[in-house]
Scaffold this motif. Structure first.
Motif, short mmCIF file in Angstrom:
data_model
loop_
_atom_site.label_atom_id
_atom_site.label_comp_id
_atom_site.label_asym_id
_atom_site.label_seq_id
_atom_site.Cartn_x
_atom_site.Cartn_y
_atom_site.Cartn_z
N TYR A 130 -39.62 -26.86 37.62
CA TYR A 130 -40.53 -27.86 37.63
C TYR A 130 -40.75 -29.88 37.39
O TYR A 130 -40.60 -30.18 38.06
N PHE A 131 -39.93 -29.59 36.11
CA PHE A 131 -39.31 -31.02 35.80
C PHE A 131 -38.76 -31.59 37.04
O PHE A 131 -38.37 -32.78 37.27
N LYS A 132 -37.72 -30.53 37.31
CA LYS A 132 -36.50 -31.49 38.17
C LYS A 132 -37.65 -32.01 39.56
O LYS A 132 -37.48 -32.96 40.49
N ARG A 133 -38.88 -31.71 40.25
CA ARG A 133 -39.47 -31.12 41.73
C ARG A 133 -40.53 -32.21 40.66
O ARG A 133 -41.01 -33.38 41.54
N GLN A 134 -40.73 -32.39 39.52
CA GLN A 134 -41.44 -33.87 38.88
C GLN A 134 -40.84 -34.95 39.15
O GLN A 134 -41.33 -36.13 38.11
N GLY A 135 -39.50 -34.88 38.74
CA GLY A 135 -38.66 -36.78 37.94
C GLY A 135 -38.53 -36.51 37.18
O GLY A 135 -38.53 -37.67 36.91
N TYR A 136 -38.36 -35.45 36.02
CA TYR A 136 -38.26 -35.54 34.64
C TYR A 136 -37.01 -35.70 34.52
O TYR A 136 -35.95 -35.84 35.22
N ASP A 137 -36.85 -36.94 33.03
CA ASP A 137 -35.44 -37.10 32.22
C ASP A 137 -34.61 -36.02 32.45
O ASP A 137 -34.99 -34.76 32.62
N LYS A 138 -33.27 -35.81 33.13
CA LYS A 138 -32.51 -35.05 32.99
C LYS A 138 -32.08 -34.74 31.38
O LYS A 138 -31.76 -33.51 30.92
N THR A 139 -32.49 -35.67 30.19
CA THR A 139 -32.11 -34.77 28.81
C THR A 139 -33.03 -33.66 28.56
O THR A 139 -33.15 -33.02 28.64
N THR A 140 -34.23 -34.42 29.12
CA THR A 140 -35.69 -32.92 28.88
C THR A 140 -35.39 -31.65 29.62
O THR A 140 -35.27 -30.74 29.18
#
Length: 245
Positions: free
Chosen positions: A42-52
């Motif tokens: 989900y975070f990858k699809r939403q463009g979250y930062d790599k650290t998270t």
């Protein structure tokens, strides 16, 4: 004192009993692991930062390694179940149970090498093939578990219909009808347990099926499937440990 009331609360006692079982802890770890897998997707699809993303990816990997270690020696238990199944009278039940347990035992055997590789104990050059073997036998075990569950549902339905006919018979005595009702209730409970296990198996089989390329599901769906299956497993184990009816 409030603290004593909290510490000695029945829910706390039940939680301790649950957490003291290896199966109970494994189900919780699995739930967090696969929810983390969903979050990474989900975070990858939403463009979250790599650290998270990396934080949850590390959590997923760490829990995966921990679960593999917790299952060390588990193949022997499945081999015992397979051996006991040799005494089954019903041939279909015998065959599906043995195939299921041997599948799980072989899966966990290969999974031990996967753990050793991922934990850095020993690096295998053929780790990809080893991982495929683990997933393949997990898939086989789940297939036979599903077949076994469907067959149990068939037998359960047949027995339930028979009990219903007996209870409606005019010549049946009241005491006999009471026994029939009791057996019918037991059959319904058994049916519910079988259905729950079937749903878990269907959800779980998406994991090895996707890893082997039999299904092409996104990581998020696989993560949710594993998470839901884990929650169902937690509920079943909780009832088993704490004798909740």
């Amino acid at each position: 004192m409030p603290l004593q009331q909290i510490v000695l609360h029945p829910t706390v006692n039940n939680s301790i009993k649950y957490a003291s079982t290896t199966v109970g802890r494994d189900k919780v770890y699995k739930a967090v692991q696969f929810f983390s897998r969903f979050l990474v997707w989900y975070f990858k699809r939403q463009g979250y930062d790599k650290t998270t993303i990396q934080r949850y990816n590390n959590l997923k990997s760490t829990l995966g390694i921990s679960r593999k270690l917790m299952r060390f020696g588990k193949p022997v238990e499945h081999l015992q179940h397979a051996t006991k199944a040799l005494n089954e009278v019903d041939e279909i039940t015998k065959f599906t149970t043995i195939a299921q347990q041997l599948g799980y035992a072989t899966y966990l055997f290969w999974d031990t090498f996967v753990w050793a590789h991922n934990a850095g104990v020993y690096k295998f050059q053929q780790i990809k093939r080893i991982n495929e073997n683990a997933h393949r036998f997990w898939f086989i075990g789940l297939v036979f578990s599903i077949i076994h569950g469907l067959y149990k549902l068939y037998l359960n339905g047949y027995q339930h219909n028979f009990m219903r006919q007996v209870s409606k018979a005019r010549f049946a005595e009241s005491s006999e009808k009471s026994n029939v009702r009791s057996e019918a209730e037991s059959l319904m409970k058994e049916r519910k347990a079988v259905i729950i296990q079937l749903v878990q198996d269907v959800l779980d089989i998406t994991i090895p099926a996707t890893a082997l390329g039999y299904l092409h599901l996104e990581d998020g769906l696989v993560g949710l499937a594993g998470f839901i299956s884990s929650i169902m497993g937690i509920q079943s184990q909780w009832k088993k440990v704490n004798s909740t009816k």
